[in-house]
Design a protein around this motif. Structure first.
Motif, PDB file in Angstrom:
ATOM      1  N   PRO A 149      -2.392  -2.048  16.347  1.00 59.88           N
ATOM      2  CA  PRO A 149      -1.795  -1.190  17.382  1.00 59.88           C
ATOM      3  C   PRO A 149      -1.697  -1.861  18.748  1.00 59.88           C
ATOM      4  CG  PRO A 149      -3.279   0.088  16.022  1.00 59.88           C
ATOM      5  CD  PRO A 149      -3.460  -1.350  15.603  1.00 59.88           C
ATOM      6  N   ALA A 150      -2.748  -2.618  19.157  1.00 59.40           N
ATOM      7  CA  ALA A 150      -2.707  -3.301  20.443  1.00 59.40           C
ATOM      8  C   ALA A 150      -1.747  -4.481  20.412  1.00 59.40           C
ATOM      9  CB  ALA A 150      -4.108  -3.766  20.832  1.00 59.40           C
ATOM     10  N   LEU A 151      -1.639  -5.147  19.258  1.00 55.05           N
ATOM     11  CA  LEU A 151      -0.746  -6.302  19.139  1.00 55.05           C
ATOM     12  C   LEU A 151       0.723  -5.888  19.141  1.00 55.05           C
ATOM     13  CD1 LEU A 151      -0.403  -9.378  18.535  1.00 55.05           C
ATOM     14  CD2 LEU A 151      -0.454  -8.768  16.109  1.00 55.05           C
ATOM     15  N   LEU A 152       1.012  -4.756  18.509  1.00 58.16           N
ATOM     16  CA  LEU A 152       2.403  -4.357  18.291  1.00 58.16           C
ATOM     17  C   LEU A 152       2.943  -3.398  19.339  1.00 58.16           C
ATOM     18  CD1 LEU A 152       2.077  -3.774  14.452  1.00 58.16           C
ATOM     19  CD2 LEU A 152       3.203  -5.706  15.546  1.00 58.16           C
ATOM     20  N   GLY A 153       2.072  -2.731  20.084  1.00 55.09           N
ATOM     21  CA  GLY A 153       2.556  -1.733  21.024  1.00 55.09           C
ATOM     22  C   GLY A 153       1.762  -1.730  22.311  1.00 55.09           C
ATOM     23  N   ASP A 154       2.413  -1.349  23.409  1.00 53.74           N
ATOM     24  CA  ASP A 154       1.701  -1.235  24.674  1.00 53.74           C
ATOM     25  C   ASP A 154       1.071   0.152  24.772  1.00 53.74           C
ATOM     26  OD1 ASP A 154       3.764   0.544  25.303  1.00 53.74           O
ATOM     27  OD2 ASP A 154       4.924  -0.993  26.358  1.00 53.74           O
TER      28      ASP A 154
END
Length: 198
Positions: A53-58
């Motif tokens: 989630p942190a890698l793919l979205g802000d």
């Protein structure tokens, strides 16, 4: 024992699968909008349920439409748009006519269904598999909880989750942008690579 990480050749093949699938999805969106949609070079991300989630979205809000996959390929497709871009797309889809929030949401969900169908059909022609999307689910709110939920549903077994991601940008009849994500179950990634002879 965790399955081996994809080799460079396998990553290139996955990137090409994403390019073909997302390219057809972008073309479907362009036809619906009556304009032009450009696609970035797709990326292949290897991540975990916890880190994804942190890698793919802000941290920002988004409009997300998610669909599962049925057939030999398992996972999820996600259409992600910033709220302003999602609302702009809804307006285009309802042809600028007065529409209730429910009608606008329905139009966007149906558009995502058409995009996902085009994407999976293209991958199906490449592999010889019959692939179909499930019923779309539209959500509004922070990006990361949506992605955490998607990754949690797809996650199975040891090793990284493979995410194929591409940005799209529409320039006409209105400017908007977003992302298409294909999140593959680990077993499906291996089956896909085997199907491609890798």
């Amino acid at each position: 024992m965790s399955p081996p990480l994809p080799s460079d050749a396998q990553l290139d093949a996955l990137r090409e699968v994403a390019n073909i699938g997302c390219g057809h999805g972008a073309n479907a969106l362009a036809r619906m909008m009556g304009g032009r949609v450009d696609l970035s070079i797709p990326e292949v991300r290897l991540t975990s349920t916890q880190e994804g989630p942190a890698l793919l979205g802000d941290d920002g809000p988004a409009i997300a439409v998610r669909l599962g996959m049925t057939g030999e390929l398992r996972g999820a497709l996600v259409l992600l748009l910033p709220p302003r871009d999602g609302e702009a797309l809804e307006s285009v889809l309802v042809r600028g006519q007065p529409a209730s929030p429910e009608e606008r949401a329905s139009a966007l969900a149906e558009a995502a269904n058409i995009i996902a169908s085009a994407c999976l059909s293209a991958i199906g022609r490449l592999t010889g598999w019959r692939l179909l999307p499930t019923v779309p689910r539209l959500e509004r709110g922070p990006v990361r909880p949506v992605l955490a939920d998607v990754l949690g549903e797809v996650d199975s077994g040891p090793g990284p989750v493979v995410v194929l991601a591409a940005h799209f940008t529409a320039t006409a009849p209105t400017e908007l942008g977003g992302r298409m994500l294909l999140v593959l179950e680990r077993g499906s990634t291996q089956a896909l690579l085997a199907r491609l002879g890798l």
